[in-house]
Design an enzyme around this catalytic site. Sequence first.
Site, mmCIF file in Angstrom:
data_model
loop_
_atom_site.group_PDB
_atom_site.id
_atom_site.type_symbol
_atom_site.label_atom_id
_atom_site.label_comp_id
_atom_site.label_asym_id
_atom_site.label_seq_id
_atom_site.Cartn_x
_atom_site.Cartn_y
_atom_site.Cartn_z
ATOM 1 N N HIS A 60 0.985 -1.089 0.104
ATOM 2 C CA HIS A 60 0.047 -0.070 0.077
ATOM 3 C C HIS A 60 0.872 1.323 -0.089
ATOM 4 O O HIS A 60 1.545 1.450 0.703
ATOM 5 C CB HIS A 60 -0.861 -0.035 1.356
ATOM 6 C CG HIS A 60 -1.763 -0.964 1.314
ATOM 7 N ND1 HIS A 60 -1.925 -2.080 2.279
ATOM 8 C CD2 HIS A 60 -2.694 -1.398 0.428
ATOM 9 C CE1 HIS A 60 -3.026 -3.082 2.082
ATOM 10 N NE2 HIS A 60 -3.430 -2.470 0.794
ATOM 11 N N GLU A 63 1.917 3.552 3.086
ATOM 12 C CA GLU A 63 2.375 3.031 4.272
ATOM 13 C C GLU A 63 3.891 3.070 4.345
ATOM 14 O O GLU A 63 4.598 2.129 4.088
ATOM 15 C CB GLU A 63 1.746 1.631 4.395
ATOM 16 C CG GLU A 63 0.552 1.527 4.377
ATOM 17 C CD GLU A 63 -0.066 0.128 4.616
ATOM 18 O OE1 GLU A 63 -1.427 0.050 4.424
ATOM 19 O OE2 GLU A 63 0.662 -0.742 4.621
ATOM 20 N N HIS A 155 3.454 -3.582 6.738
ATOM 21 C CA HIS A 155 2.291 -2.491 6.868
ATOM 22 C C HIS A 155 2.359 -1.468 7.876
ATOM 23 O O HIS A 155 2.957 -1.808 8.842
ATOM 24 C CB HIS A 155 1.085 -3.376 6.547
ATOM 25 C CG HIS A 155 0.939 -3.900 5.301
ATOM 26 N ND1 HIS A 155 0.027 -3.726 4.538
ATOM 27 C CD2 HIS A 155 1.348 -5.416 4.962
ATOM 28 C CE1 HIS A 155 -0.037 -4.564 3.264
ATOM 29 N NE2 HIS A 155 0.762 -5.394 3.805
ATOM 30 N N GLU A 219 1.728 -5.359 10.991
ATOM 31 C CA GLU A 219 1.369 -3.903 11.076
ATOM 32 C C GLU A 219 2.243 -3.291 12.196
ATOM 33 O O GLU A 219 2.311 -3.682 13.237
ATOM 34 C CB GLU A 219 0.117 -3.872 11.404
ATOM 35 C CG GLU A 219 -0.999 -4.523 10.718
ATOM 36 C CD GLU A 219 -1.401 -3.775 9.323
ATOM 37 O OE1 GLU A 219 -1.808 -4.510 8.590
ATOM 38 O OE2 GLU A 219 -0.765 -2.653 9.609
HETATM 39 O O1 LIG Z 1 -5.392 -0.122 8.560
HETATM 40 C C1 LIG Z 1 -6.299 -0.520 7.698
HETATM 41 O O2 LIG Z 1 -7.421 -0.537 7.680
HETATM 42 C C2 LIG Z 1 -5.560 -1.492 6.774
HETATM 43 C C3 LIG Z 1 -3.926 -1.563 7.070
HETATM 44 C C4 LIG Z 1 -3.681 -3.054 5.949
HETATM 45 O O3 LIG Z 1 -3.104 -2.547 4.980
HETATM 46 N N1 LIG Z 1 -3.599 -4.029 6.457
HETATM 47 C C5 LIG Z 1 -3.777 -5.187 5.556
HETATM 48 C C6 LIG Z 1 -3.989 -6.354 6.402
HETATM 49 C C7 LIG Z 1 -3.844 -7.804 5.386
HETATM 50 C C8 LIG Z 1 -4.180 -8.884 6.088
HETATM 51 O O4 LIG Z 1 -5.494 -9.059 6.785
HETATM 52 O O5 LIG Z 1 -3.311 -9.955 6.430
HETATM 53 C C9 LIG Z 1 -4.537 -5.044 4.375
HETATM 54 O O6 LIG Z 1 -5.846 -4.813 4.725
HETATM 55 O O7 LIG Z 1 -4.461 -5.382 3.417
HETATM 56 ZN ZN LIG Z 2 -1.254 -2.000 4.088
#
Ligand SMILES: O=C(O)CCC(=O)N[C@@H](CCC(=O)O)C(=O)O
Ligand SMILES: [Zn+2]
Length: 341
Positions: A60, A63, A155, A219
């Site tokens: 993303h 980030e 992330h 994260e």
């Molecule tokens: O903060 C957020 O809403 C999204 C942060 C982020 O990019 N998280 C990943 C998590 C991926 C997973 O569930 O393994 C995403 O949403 O792609």
């Molecule tokens: Zn992300």
Amino acid sequence: MKVSRIANFLSLSREHPWELAPFSEPLATGGTVSVWDTGVVCFEPASPGNKDIVISCGIHGNETAPIELCDQLLRDLVEGRLSCRHRLLLIFGHPAAMNQGVRELEVNLNRLFSGAHERGDSPGLEQQRAARLELYVGRFFGQRSGAERLHYDLHTAIRPSKYEKFAIYPYTHGQPYSRRQLAFLRDCEVDTILLAHGPTTTFSYFSAHRFGAHAFTVELGKVMPFGQNDMRRFKAVDHCLRQLVSEADWMPAPLEPGQIRVFKVCREIIKQSDAFRFHFGKDVANFTAFEPGELLAEDGEHRWRVDAQREAVVFPNPAVANGQRAALMVIDYPLSGSELD
Ligand SMILES: O=C(O)CCC(=O)N[C@@H](CCC(=O)O)C(=O)O
Ligand SMILES: [Zn+2]
């Protein structure tokens, strides 16, 4: 000392956000470093250790802290300030989104893996990028068998989090969870683990399920613009990744009870229509808890209420596209010894 062209690889990738011709250089500490494509660089030490390591960031584009961390890691490796003892694939996922300071251009790159990029009639640029990243990870892991395969997809989160650093453990299809990997994440100050409850189309699930890698979405804090990150907050993960890459047999101290907190994903809230809305504020932090019976969200006739056990929300985002995940709901889950290996 010969100046490395690859030291400025992030800038080079952002100048060529969709395609970059491959080239290689000798590694100052022995071996070769090869650019495979924009944002994709492979380190092949002369005598590699027993780990095949993928570190990805910027899937993303907004980030930025993990991107800045990986940029410095790359520079120190190619300019000889850090030794590379294992095979390493470093991925800066989405240079085009980085250039615009946005999470995604048209679709969420992190929902296009495990072949999801092939759905739909006309694959756009992000679908093509996901297909290429799949190919590169396959080429990297496919070059030998028997090594320990690792993938840390770094992330940062849109909202503040009650627990600043946490990792999503992709669904293991009943296989045990790795004590050593949980201990590694603990050393990275990633002390909160979310156990996924089913297959997903994320990058980390792709590496875990397709190649049997120990893979995680990690994260590391809050989304911030380039140059506005307090990199002191990322010292532990930076130190651990550097030890992992530069030491032949480094491993974390054993995991002790109580050192990490574990949640299990109990459901995904999928946005159905533009009528979707949450029944809590837009500034609610990740891991905010809701009591049984509380109304979480509605979408036309559909209502989501907390079931019999307290649930916490993670990644609430009403702005996702229809059909996409608007939130994860998680419950406390004390891992038992029998689920660990
Ligand atoms: O903060 C957020 O809403 C999204 C942060 C982020 O990019 N998280 C990943 C998590 C991926 C997973 O569930 O393994 C995403 O949403 O792609
Ligand atoms: Zn992300």
